[in-house]
Design a protein around this motif. Sequence first.
Motif: not given
Length: 160
Positions: A107-110, A131-133, A138-139, A144-147
């Motif tokens: 997620l940090e890379g995204a 959304e990635a942030r 959430a993580l 869980d990092p659910k979309p």
Amino acid sequence: MLLLVLALKSLVQEEHPVPRAQKDQYIKAIAAYEKAIGLLEKDPGGAAALLDPILNNADIKKRDCRLKVETHPGTYEKYEFYPHQCRGRARMKLAQGGDHDKARHHLEGAIQDFEDSKRCGLTGSEDYLREARRQLEALRKGADPKPDPEFLFREEWLRL
């Protein structure tokens, strides 16, 4: 009237010309990018691996834009070329269903990819960045990092 013209002009993304002298390296990069797009759903790790050499190549300066490649004198072919956004999307998919450390790393890379894409002028990466942030936050809270379902719906809608 002038405001209308300016508003319409801002909606049209600029095409970046690629001279014939640089044609070969960009055509190879575009082919790898298009292959990565095809792998995005089934093999996001493979898609990200295809995009890494493109994004690490200092000779490929025009990224996350529409390209107008000069194939012959005065003849151009147009391509959409969004490697930062594509790799960011792949990393978001890799963050799903993994352990928290790997998910955080992806997620940090995204987020970095979407910020780079936005710096290149691709405003379409703003929703992905948000959304990635959101997923990373959430993580960090232990969830869980659910979309977001709305985000998934918009992503599917755009594919149509």
